[in-house]
Design a protein around this motif. Structure first.
Motif, PDB file in Angstrom:
ATOM      1  N   THR A 179       0.809  -1.220   0.000  1.00 30.52           N
ATOM      2  CA  THR A 179       0.000   0.000   0.000  1.00 30.52           C
ATOM      3  C   THR A 179       0.837   1.261   0.000  1.00 30.52           C
ATOM      4  OG1 THR A 179      -0.197   0.028   2.423  1.00 30.52           O
ATOM      5  CG2 THR A 179      -1.872  -1.194   1.198  1.00 30.52           C
ATOM      6  N   ASN A 180       2.161   1.159   0.238  1.00 28.95           N
ATOM      7  CA  ASN A 180       2.962   2.389   0.225  1.00 28.95           C
ATOM      8  C   ASN A 180       2.927   3.055  -1.137  1.00 28.95           C
ATOM      9  OD1 ASN A 180       5.745   2.071  -1.277  1.00 28.95           O
ATOM     10  ND2 ASN A 180       5.366   0.114  -0.265  1.00 28.95           N
ATOM     11  N   THR A 181       2.706   2.255  -2.174  1.00 26.00           N
ATOM     12  CA  THR A 181       2.690   2.839  -3.523  1.00 26.00           C
ATOM     13  C   THR A 181       1.460   3.713  -3.764  1.00 26.00           C
ATOM     14  OG1 THR A 181       3.052   2.317  -5.846  1.00 26.00           O
ATOM     15  CG2 THR A 181       1.515   0.897  -4.666  1.00 26.00           C
ATOM     16  N   LEU A 182       0.394   3.514  -2.981  1.00 21.07           N
ATOM     17  CA  LEU A 182      -0.777   4.370  -3.104  1.00 21.07           C
ATOM     18  C   LEU A 182      -0.433   5.815  -2.777  1.00 21.07           C
ATOM     19  CD1 LEU A 182      -3.339   2.027  -1.357  1.00 21.07           C
ATOM     20  CD2 LEU A 182      -3.378   2.646  -3.778  1.00 21.07           C
ATOM     21  N   GLU A 183       0.472   6.015  -1.843  1.00 19.71           N
ATOM     22  CA  GLU A 183       0.876   7.364  -1.459  1.00 19.71           C
ATOM     23  C   GLU A 183       1.980   7.902  -2.354  1.00 19.71           C
ATOM     24  OE1 GLU A 183       1.809   7.500   2.713  1.00 19.71           O
ATOM     25  OE2 GLU A 183       0.161   6.144   3.219  1.00 19.71           O
ATOM     26  N   SER A 184       2.830   6.997  -2.887  1.00 15.41           N
ATOM     27  CA  SER A 184       3.991   7.466  -3.650  1.00 15.41           C
ATOM     28  C   SER A 184       3.837   7.340  -5.155  1.00 15.41           C
ATOM     29  CB  SER A 184       5.256   6.730  -3.187  1.00 15.41           C
ATOM     30  OG  SER A 184       5.115   5.334  -3.306  1.00 15.41           O
ATOM     31  N   GLY A 185       2.789   6.655  -5.636  1.00 13.40           N
ATOM     32  CA  GLY A 185       2.368   6.852  -7.010  1.00 13.40           C
ATOM     33  C   GLY A 185       2.852   5.914  -8.094  1.00 13.40           C
ATOM     34  N   GLY A 209      -6.515   0.768  -2.589  1.00 16.09           N
ATOM     35  CA  GLY A 209      -6.320   0.403  -1.198  1.00 16.09           C
ATOM     36  C   GLY A 209      -6.584   1.576  -0.279  1.00 16.09           C
ATOM     37  N   TYR A 210      -6.365   1.339   0.994  1.00 17.05           N
ATOM     38  CA  TYR A 210      -6.653   2.340   2.019  1.00 17.05           C
ATOM     39  C   TYR A 210      -5.357   2.868   2.610  1.00 17.05           C
ATOM     40  CZ  TYR A 210      -8.235   4.417   6.411  1.00 17.05           C
ATOM     41  OH  TYR A 210      -8.462   5.283   7.453  1.00 17.05           O
ATOM     42  N   SER A 211      -5.270   4.199   2.735  1.00 22.48           N
ATOM     43  CA  SER A 211      -4.135   4.842   3.380  1.00 22.48           C
ATOM     44  C   SER A 211      -4.567   5.360   4.742  1.00 22.48           C
ATOM     45  CB  SER A 211      -3.600   6.007   2.530  1.00 22.48           C
ATOM     46  OG  SER A 211      -2.705   6.804   3.295  1.00 22.48           O
ATOM     47  N   TYR A 212      -4.000   4.783   5.792  1.00 26.79           N
ATOM     48  CA  TYR A 212      -4.267   5.265   7.143  1.00 26.79           C
ATOM     49  C   TYR A 212      -3.710   6.670   7.324  1.00 26.79           C
ATOM     50  CZ  TYR A 212      -4.512   5.117  12.273  1.00 26.79           C
ATOM     51  OH  TYR A 212      -4.797   5.376  13.597  1.00 26.79           O
ATOM     52  N   ASN A 213      -2.596   6.962   6.658  1.00 25.73           N
ATOM     53  CA  ASN A 213      -1.999   8.294   6.772  1.00 25.73           C
ATOM     54  C   ASN A 213      -2.897   9.368   6.186  1.00 25.73           C
ATOM     55  OD1 ASN A 213       0.479   7.468   7.988  1.00 25.73           O
ATOM     56  ND2 ASN A 213       1.150   6.699   6.007  1.00 25.73           N
ATOM     57  N   MET A 273      -9.603   6.010   1.096  1.00 28.80           N
ATOM     58  CA  MET A 273      -9.458   4.961   0.097  1.00 28.80           C
ATOM     59  C   MET A 273      -8.945   5.641  -1.168  1.00 28.80           C
ATOM     60  SD  MET A 273      -9.862   1.709  -0.591  1.00 28.80           S
ATOM     61  CE  MET A 273     -10.847   1.212   0.828  1.00 28.80           C
ATOM     62  N   LEU A 274      -7.850   5.110  -1.701  1.00 23.88           N
ATOM     63  CA  LEU A 274      -7.197   5.703  -2.863  1.00 23.88           C
ATOM     64  C   LEU A 274      -7.052   4.662  -3.954  1.00 23.88           C
ATOM     65  CD1 LEU A 274      -4.213   7.508  -1.044  1.00 23.88           C
ATOM     66  CD2 LEU A 274      -6.389   8.545  -1.744  1.00 23.88           C
ATOM     67  N   SER A 275      -6.993   5.130  -5.198  1.00 21.92           N
ATOM     68  CA  SER A 275      -6.590   4.238  -6.283  1.00 21.92           C
ATOM     69  C   SER A 275      -5.716   5.010  -7.252  1.00 21.92           C
ATOM     70  CB  SER A 275      -7.797   3.632  -6.999  1.00 21.92           C
ATOM     71  OG  SER A 275      -8.575   4.610  -7.649  1.00 21.92           O
ATOM     72  N   LEU A 276      -4.802   4.285  -7.879  1.00 22.03           N
ATOM     73  CA  LEU A 276      -3.951   4.863  -8.917  1.00 22.03           C
ATOM     74  C   LEU A 276      -4.602   4.585 -10.256  1.00 22.03           C
ATOM     75  CD1 LEU A 276      -0.493   3.738  -7.519  1.00 22.03           C
ATOM     76  CD2 LEU A 276      -1.562   5.981  -7.321  1.00 22.03           C
ATOM     77  N   ALA A 277      -4.680   5.598 -11.095  1.00 22.14           N
ATOM     78  CA  ALA A 277      -5.444   5.491 -12.334  1.00 22.14           C
ATOM     79  C   ALA A 277      -4.704   6.138 -13.483  1.00 22.14           C
ATOM     80  CB  ALA A 277      -6.814   6.154 -12.154  1.00 22.14           C
ATOM     81  N   PRO A 315      -3.433  14.549  -7.511  1.00 20.50           N
ATOM     82  CA  PRO A 315      -2.092  14.311  -8.071  1.00 20.50           C
ATOM     83  C   PRO A 315      -1.564  12.927  -7.737  1.00 20.50           C
ATOM     84  CG  PRO A 315      -2.194  16.403  -6.860  1.00 20.50           C
ATOM     85  CD  PRO A 315      -3.450  15.653  -6.539  1.00 20.50           C
ATOM     86  N   ALA A 316      -0.594  12.493  -8.525  1.00 17.15           N
ATOM     87  CA  ALA A 316       0.203  11.303  -8.224  1.00 17.15           C
ATOM     88  C   ALA A 316       1.672  11.732  -8.252  1.00 17.15           C
ATOM     89  CB  ALA A 316      -0.052  10.191  -9.235  1.00 17.15           C
ATOM     90  N   PRO A 317       2.409  11.630  -7.136  1.00 20.12           N
ATOM     91  CA  PRO A 317       2.011  11.044  -5.862  1.00 20.12           C
ATOM     92  C   PRO A 317       0.938  11.866  -5.153  1.00 20.12           C
ATOM     93  CG  PRO A 317       4.392  11.206  -6.032  1.00 20.12           C
ATOM     94  CD  PRO A 317       3.827  12.034  -7.133  1.00 20.12           C
ATOM     95  N   TYR A 318       0.123  11.169  -4.360  1.00 19.74           N
ATOM     96  CA  TYR A 318      -0.927  11.807  -3.584  1.00 19.74           C
ATOM     97  C   TYR A 318      -0.360  12.435  -2.323  1.00 19.74           C
ATOM     98  CZ  TYR A 318      -5.494  12.316  -1.293  1.00 19.74           C
ATOM     99  OH  TYR A 318      -6.620  12.809  -0.677  1.00 19.74           O
TER     100      TYR A 318
END
Length: 466
Positions: free
Chosen positions: A248-254, A391-395, A399-403, A445-448
């Protein structure tokens, strides 16, 4: 007759899309590493607030390439330039098919003169091995495959352990481990540090946004090195990250990790499909999501779609170059993050307590249920692209998705993600009978992560070249 290779497996299934959408491979497993060491919420929080230890020793292929034609092999297959790739440098390696669509990616390390190692998922490793065997290159290849998803108590041994120390306290911890300051390693450059009296190779990297180090060495030293890191890291709040939180770290870093490899069509690709065995990743992987097409090429993505446009360099010949040169960059999709509407997500989760058919279950923290995920994204009722990793980012408490979306879709627009598969779902073992849901999402944006956007080196996650 039992299929002997990918080409025969596609024919037996009545097409690649049918084969992959009804695959029986089951859930993707990050092998060997414990699911959680603390809990996945605290493990996510730690990479933002203190420091973490990622154990990457098991879920990727290590492909060792040695020989005088090693650089030529890599250059012939990658969209990247190799004009400046000396020893102790690394780069993201992105190969494409003859049609200019992405096969996969991974990290390439230049270890010594004429010695390289590729670390990544199976599609890129397989493509490299095929050309090394059939292309007349003077190279030798050693494949250290990913660990078994379900070792069932049997011993697991790799050539190398591979760890990452990440987070805002990572540098302080590394100084302590090294017994003092270490060489100023530039981003995606390599050097060495000392841990527990041993010389350890290190790459400057930053999976969780804040820069850190990726380290590796002989597998038999892995437990000793890990114990030293964990003990020294106590004063810096170190947390070991388990398999549940890791991806899930990639959800935040893109980074979009698993697009469908573009190998299932094309006459030029046929010899490769005949080379790939019937139990290969490409033959047994799964395809999931609300986007459903019988034309497998509808799932292919270009380097531009995934944010790899800055990597494309026409200073060398490579497979796919001619097709990519003809692409209109302005017509390609762009990579974004989608922040899902909280009320719509809760509605889906609440259906688990209803008597009527449920919506497709959303798993936490990672919601993917196929090897490659393609959910339809709509703007004003019209299809504008794919949501590909969810996935879900607790930080971020979201709920985020890369698109990857059409250029006309802009940051700040509200779109709709269609969640769940049509007609009650496919026959994949990860899919229960369900109905589809429409979930609103804000294009972001990505990264979020603000940390990643503002502090991460311009490169494979932010859209800049390196």
């Amino acid at each position: 007759m039992t299929a002997r290779n990918l080409e025969e497996a596609i024919a037996a299934a009545g097409g690649a899309a049918q084969m992959l959408r009804h695959s029986q491979i089951g859930a993707y497993v990050y092998p060997v590493v414990a699911p959680e060491f603390a809990n996945w919420r605290e493990e996510q929080r730690a990479w933002r607030e203190s420091c973490v230890l990622f154990d990457q020793s098991h879920h990727m292929v290590d492909l060792f390439i040695e020989g005088r034609d090693g650089l030529k092999l890599l250059s012939d297959l990658a969209i990247n330039t190799f004009a400046n790739f000396p020893v102790n440098r690394a780069k993201q390696f992105v190969p494409c098919s003859y049609s200019g669509h992405v096969i996969g990616d991974g990290i390439l390390f230049h270890l010594e003169e004429q010695k390289y190692v590729f670390v990544g998922r199976a599609p890129s490793a397989n493509w490299l091995m095929y050309h090394a065997e059939t292309g007349g290159y003077d190279v030798s290849i050693v494949k250290d495959d990913r660990s078994p998803s379900r070792p069932m108590g049997k011993p697991v041994v790799r050539k190398n352990y591979r760890y990452q120390i990440q987070g805002p306290n990572a540098e302080k911890l590394i100084h302590k481990l090294n017994g003092g300051p270490f060489a100023d390693i530039k981003f995606f450059h390599m050097d060495a540090i000392t841990i527990a009296g041993r010389r350890v190779r290190a790459l400057r990297h930053g999976m969780a946004g804040a820069p850190g180090l990726e380290i590796w060495g002989p597998y038999e030293q892995g437990d000793e090195i890990k114990a030293a890191i964990v003990e020294a890291g106590q004063e810096f709040g170190i947390v070991q990250v388990g398999a549940r939180a890791y991806a899930t770290n990639t959800l935040e870093s893109g980074w979009i990790p698993s697009p469908l490899p573009a190998v299932y069509t094309g006459e030029k690709m046929k010899p490769y499909r005949q080379w790939l065995p019937a139990n290969s990743y490409e033959a047994s992987g799964s395809l999931g999501g609300s986007f459903a097409s019988d034309d497998i090429e509808d799932y292919y993505v270009t380097p531009y779609d995934l944010g790899y446009g800055p990597f494309v360099k026409f200073d060398h010949d490579f497979i796919g170059r001619e097709a990519i040169e003809k692409m209109d960059k302005r017509a390609q999709r762009h990579k974004v993050t989608l922040a899902w509407n909280k009320e719509d997500v809760v509605k889906v989760l609440a259906s688990m307590f209803d008597d009527e058919p449920i919506y497709k279950y959303i798993d936490f923290p990672l919601a993917n249920y196929a090897s490659s995920n393609y959910d339809r994204v709509l703007l004003n009722g019209k299809h504008v692209g794919f949501s590909m990793f969810t996935g879900y980012s607790y930080n971020e408490r979201s709920m985020l998705s890369l698109a990857t979306l059409d250029q006309r879709v802009q940051i700040g627009d509200e779109v709709v993600v269609v969640w769940g598969e049509e007609n009650g779902g496919t026959r994949k073992t990860t899919v229960e009978r369900h109905r589809q849901a429409e979930i609103r999402a804000i294009v972001s944006p990505a990264p979020y992560s603000k940390v990643a956007r503002e502090s991460y080196h311009k490169g494979w996650r932010t859209g800049g070249a390196h």
